[in-house]
Motif scaffolding. Structure first.
Motif, PDB file in Angstrom:
ATOM      1  N   GLY A  22       0.829  -1.280   0.080  1.00 40.82           N
ATOM      2  CA  GLY A  22       0.157   0.110  -0.110  1.00 40.82           C
ATOM      3  C   GLY A  22       0.715   1.232  -0.008  1.00 40.82           C
ATOM      4  N   PHE A  23       2.307   0.961   0.129  1.00 37.10           N
ATOM      5  CA  PHE A  23       2.909   2.436  -0.090  1.00 37.10           C
ATOM      6  C   PHE A  23       2.785   3.232  -0.951  1.00 37.10           C
ATOM      7  CE2 PHE A  23       6.998   4.637  -0.960  1.00 37.10           C
ATOM      8  CZ  PHE A  23       7.015   5.306   0.374  1.00 37.10           C
ATOM      9  N   GLU A  24       2.691   2.487  -2.372  1.00 33.89           N
ATOM     10  CA  GLU A  24       2.542   3.281  -3.559  1.00 33.89           C
ATOM     11  C   GLU A  24       1.331   3.971  -3.615  1.00 33.89           C
ATOM     12  OE1 GLU A  24       5.149   3.435  -5.651  1.00 33.89           O
ATOM     13  OE2 GLU A  24       5.908   1.863  -4.579  1.00 33.89           O
ATOM     14  N   LYS A  25       0.250   3.649  -2.959  1.00 33.27           N
ATOM     15  CA  LYS A  25      -1.056   4.305  -2.868  1.00 33.27           C
ATOM     16  C   LYS A  25      -1.195   5.711  -1.864  1.00 33.27           C
ATOM     17  CE  LYS A  25      -3.602   0.064  -3.993  1.00 33.27           C
ATOM     18  NZ  LYS A  25      -4.538  -0.891  -3.544  1.00 33.27           N
ATOM     19  N   LEU A  26      -0.054   5.786  -1.158  1.00 32.65           N
ATOM     20  CA  LEU A  26      -0.024   7.004  -0.004  1.00 32.65           C
ATOM     21  C   LEU A  26       0.391   8.151  -0.921  1.00 32.65           C
ATOM     22  CD1 LEU A  26       2.217   5.351   2.890  1.00 32.65           C
ATOM     23  CD2 LEU A  26      -0.215   5.887   2.974  1.00 32.65           C
ATOM     24  N   ILE A  28       1.766  12.317  -0.661  1.00 37.39           N
ATOM     25  CA  ILE A  28       2.663  13.056   0.021  1.00 37.39           C
ATOM     26  C   ILE A  28       1.934  13.717   1.332  1.00 37.39           C
ATOM     27  CG2 ILE A  28       3.973  15.313   0.049  1.00 37.39           C
ATOM     28  CD1 ILE A  28       5.350  12.990  -1.667  1.00 37.39           C
ATOM     29  N   ALA A  29       0.417  14.171   1.288  1.00 38.97           N
ATOM     30  CA  ALA A  29      -0.162  14.416   2.453  1.00 38.97           C
ATOM     31  C   ALA A  29      -0.317  13.511   3.339  1.00 38.97           C
ATOM     32  CB  ALA A  29      -1.467  14.963   1.782  1.00 38.97           C
ATOM     33  N   ASP A  30      -0.593  12.214   2.946  1.00 39.25           N
ATOM     34  CA  ASP A  30      -0.443  11.029   3.911  1.00 39.25           C
ATOM     35  C   ASP A  30       0.532  11.003   4.717  1.00 39.25           C
ATOM     36  OD1 ASP A  30      -3.207  10.350   2.974  1.00 39.25           O
ATOM     37  OD2 ASP A  30      -2.342   8.819   1.686  1.00 39.25           O
ATOM     38  N   ILE A  31       1.764  10.970   4.165  1.00 38.89           N
ATOM     39  CA  ILE A  31       3.130  10.899   4.640  1.00 38.89           C
ATOM     40  C   ILE A  31       3.210  12.281   5.581  1.00 38.89           C
ATOM     41  CG2 ILE A  31       5.588  10.984   4.438  1.00 38.89           C
ATOM     42  CD1 ILE A  31       4.980   9.313   1.592  1.00 38.89           C
ATOM     43  N   GLN A  32       2.997  13.222   5.171  1.00 36.46           N
ATOM     44  CA  GLN A  32       3.070  14.603   5.868  1.00 36.46           C
ATOM     45  C   GLN A  32       2.067  14.730   7.456  1.00 36.46           C
ATOM     46  OE1 GLN A  32       2.425  17.475   3.005  1.00 36.46           O
ATOM     47  NE2 GLN A  32       4.608  18.000   2.929  1.00 36.46           N
ATOM     48  N   SER A  33       1.104  13.892   7.358  1.00 33.95           N
ATOM     49  CA  SER A  33       0.218  13.693   8.515  1.00 33.95           C
ATOM     50  C   SER A  33       0.643  13.069   9.429  1.00 33.95           C
ATOM     51  CB  SER A  33      -1.381  13.155   7.826  1.00 33.95           C
ATOM     52  OG  SER A  33      -0.971  11.826   7.627  1.00 33.95           O
ATOM     53  N   TRP A  34       1.700  12.444   9.210  1.00 37.32           N
ATOM     54  CA  TRP A  34       2.682  11.427  10.317  1.00 37.32           C
ATOM     55  C   TRP A  34       3.528  12.129  11.105  1.00 37.32           C
ATOM     56  CZ3 TRP A  34       4.311   7.296   6.388  1.00 37.32           C
ATOM     57  CH2 TRP A  34       2.981   6.455   5.947  1.00 37.32           C
ATOM     58  N   VAL A  63      15.579  15.488  13.182  1.00 36.70           N
ATOM     59  CA  VAL A  63      15.573  14.134  12.563  1.00 36.70           C
ATOM     60  C   VAL A  63      14.242  13.569  11.990  1.00 36.70           C
ATOM     61  CG1 VAL A  63      15.805  11.766  13.365  1.00 36.70           C
ATOM     62  CG2 VAL A  63      17.448  13.933  14.515  1.00 36.70           C
ATOM     63  N   ARG A  64      13.131  14.061  12.616  1.00 37.59           N
ATOM     64  CA  ARG A  64      11.911  13.557  12.282  1.00 37.59           C
ATOM     65  C   ARG A  64      11.713  14.504  10.832  1.00 37.59           C
ATOM     66  NH1 ARG A  64       7.171  17.020  13.834  1.00 37.59           N
ATOM     67  NH2 ARG A  64       8.459  18.463  12.643  1.00 37.59           N
ATOM     68  N   ASP A  65      12.072  15.594  10.482  1.00 38.60           N
ATOM     69  CA  ASP A  65      12.074  16.056   9.307  1.00 38.60           C
ATOM     70  C   ASP A  65      12.831  15.287   8.146  1.00 38.60           C
ATOM     71  OD1 ASP A  65      10.150  17.798  10.290  1.00 38.60           O
ATOM     72  OD2 ASP A  65      11.501  19.572  10.166  1.00 38.60           O
ATOM     73  N   GLU A  66      13.984  14.800   8.810  1.00 36.30           N
ATOM     74  CA  GLU A  66      14.602  14.050   7.711  1.00 36.30           C
ATOM     75  C   GLU A  66      14.258  12.621   7.439  1.00 36.30           C
ATOM     76  OE1 GLU A  66      18.358  13.532   5.167  1.00 36.30           O
ATOM     77  OE2 GLU A  66      17.239  15.302   6.296  1.00 36.30           O
ATOM     78  N   VAL A  67      13.245  12.049   8.281  1.00 36.69           N
ATOM     79  CA  VAL A  67      12.654  10.637   7.955  1.00 36.69           C
ATOM     80  C   VAL A  67      11.360  11.228   7.037  1.00 36.69           C
ATOM     81  CG1 VAL A  67      11.081   9.092   9.000  1.00 36.69           C
ATOM     82  CG2 VAL A  67      13.338   9.823   9.853  1.00 36.69           C
ATOM     83  N   LEU A  68      10.902  11.980   7.077  1.00 38.20           N
ATOM     84  CA  LEU A  68       9.593  12.757   6.461  1.00 38.20           C
ATOM     85  C   LEU A  68      10.062  12.842   4.870  1.00 38.20           C
ATOM     86  CD1 LEU A  68       7.715  15.127   8.513  1.00 38.20           C
ATOM     87  CD2 LEU A  68       6.879  12.986   7.947  1.00 38.20           C
ATOM     88  N   MET A  69      11.256  13.728   4.870  1.00 36.08           N
ATOM     89  CA  MET A  69      11.794  13.870   3.542  1.00 36.08           C
ATOM     90  C   MET A  69      12.080  12.508   2.615  1.00 36.08           C
ATOM     91  SD  MET A  69      14.963  14.270   1.453  1.00 36.08           S
ATOM     92  CE  MET A  69      16.023  13.914   2.850  1.00 36.08           C
ATOM     93  N   ILE A  70      12.893  11.782   3.428  1.00 35.90           N
ATOM     94  CA  ILE A  70      13.131  10.142   2.887  1.00 35.90           C
ATOM     95  C   ILE A  70      11.870   9.652   2.259  1.00 35.90           C
ATOM     96  CG2 ILE A  70      14.141   8.048   3.411  1.00 35.90           C
ATOM     97  CD1 ILE A  70      16.297   9.626   5.276  1.00 35.90           C
ATOM     98  N   LEU A  71      10.958   9.513   3.091  1.00 36.65           N
ATOM     99  CA  LEU A  71       9.646   8.815   2.802  1.00 36.65           C
ATOM    100  C   LEU A  71       8.996   9.543   1.535  1.00 36.65           C
ATOM    101  CD1 LEU A  71       8.231   8.152   6.231  1.00 36.65           C
ATOM    102  CD2 LEU A  71       9.331   6.587   4.880  1.00 36.65           C
ATOM    103  N   MET A  72       9.021  10.880   1.607  1.00 32.25           N
ATOM    104  CA  MET A  72       8.411  11.753   0.528  1.00 32.25           C
ATOM    105  C   MET A  72       9.161  11.359  -0.972  1.00 32.25           C
ATOM    106  SD  MET A  72       6.840  15.185   2.082  1.00 32.25           S
ATOM    107  CE  MET A  72       8.174  15.460   3.242  1.00 32.25           C
ATOM    108  N   LEU A  73      10.540  11.365  -0.543  1.00 31.32           N
ATOM    109  CA  LEU A  73      11.316  11.401  -1.867  1.00 31.32           C
ATOM    110  C   LEU A  73      11.308   9.709  -2.586  1.00 31.32           C
ATOM    111  CD1 LEU A  73      14.842  13.030  -1.077  1.00 31.32           C
ATOM    112  CD2 LEU A  73      13.372  13.456  -3.064  1.00 31.32           C
ATOM    113  N   SER A  74      10.952   8.983  -1.723  1.00 30.27           N
ATOM    114  CA  SER A  74      11.170   7.445  -1.844  1.00 30.27           C
ATOM    115  C   SER A  74       9.763   7.049  -2.923  1.00 30.27           C
ATOM    116  CB  SER A  74      11.145   6.737  -0.900  1.00 30.27           C
ATOM    117  OG  SER A  74       9.899   6.685  -0.039  1.00 30.27           O
ATOM    118  N   LYS A  75       8.725   8.165  -2.537  1.00 28.26           N
ATOM    119  CA  LYS A  75       7.551   7.858  -3.501  1.00 28.26           C
ATOM    120  C   LYS A  75       7.992   8.045  -4.935  1.00 28.26           C
ATOM    121  CE  LYS A  75       3.814   7.850  -2.738  1.00 28.26           C
ATOM    122  NZ  LYS A  75       3.013   6.619  -2.990  1.00 28.26           N
ATOM    123  N   GLU A  76       8.880   8.841  -5.440  1.00 26.49           N
ATOM    124  CA  GLU A  76       9.105   9.073  -6.730  1.00 26.49           C
ATOM    125  C   GLU A  76      10.570   8.620  -7.432  1.00 26.49           C
ATOM    126  OE1 GLU A  76       6.879  10.056  -8.793  1.00 26.49           O
ATOM    127  OE2 GLU A  76       5.411  10.465  -7.325  1.00 26.49           O
TER     128      GLU A  76
END
Length: 107
Positions: A22-26, A28-34, A63-76
């Motif tokens: 289900g990661f592919e269906k997330l 960026i807003a979903d990720i940011q909401s975490w 550190v949290r913002d780095e994790v968010l950035m990695i997750l958002m980057l990994s979408k594309e």
């Protein structure tokens, strides 16, 4: 490169999210909401009791913002899903944040 336990925890979290169904269906807003959930996750693994709440907040937020950035980057970008790349990015951010917020907190 010396890897901290916080880096391992955060990298593991990133890889768990990226590799789950289900990661592919997330979005960026979903990720940011975490943001709050990720902040708590990281804060629970940081023991900075001798530092001010503000110092701890700045460090954990960075550190949290780095994790968010990695997750958002990994979408594309597939490169952002590579375990070594994730470890390196988080370790660099952890080291930089430690230097900026913890080592210099008395300045």
């Amino acid at each position: 490169m010396q890897i901290s336990s916080l880096t391992v925890h955060c990298a593991s979290l990133c890889l768990d999210v990226i590799n789950r169904e289900g990661f592919e269906k997330l979005t960026i807003a979903d990720i940011q909401s975490w943001q709050d959930e990720l902040y708590s996750y990281i804060e629970n693994r940081v023991e900075l009791l001798k530092f001010s709440n503000e110092t701890q907040r700045l460090f954990v937020t960075s550190v949290r913002d780095e994790v968010l950035m990695i997750l958002m980057l990994s979408k594309e970008n597939l490169f952002a899903r590579e375990p070594y790349w994730i470890l390196e990015k988080i370790q660099r951010k952890t080291a930089l944040s430690s230097h900026l917020y913890i080592n210099n907190c008395g300045l």
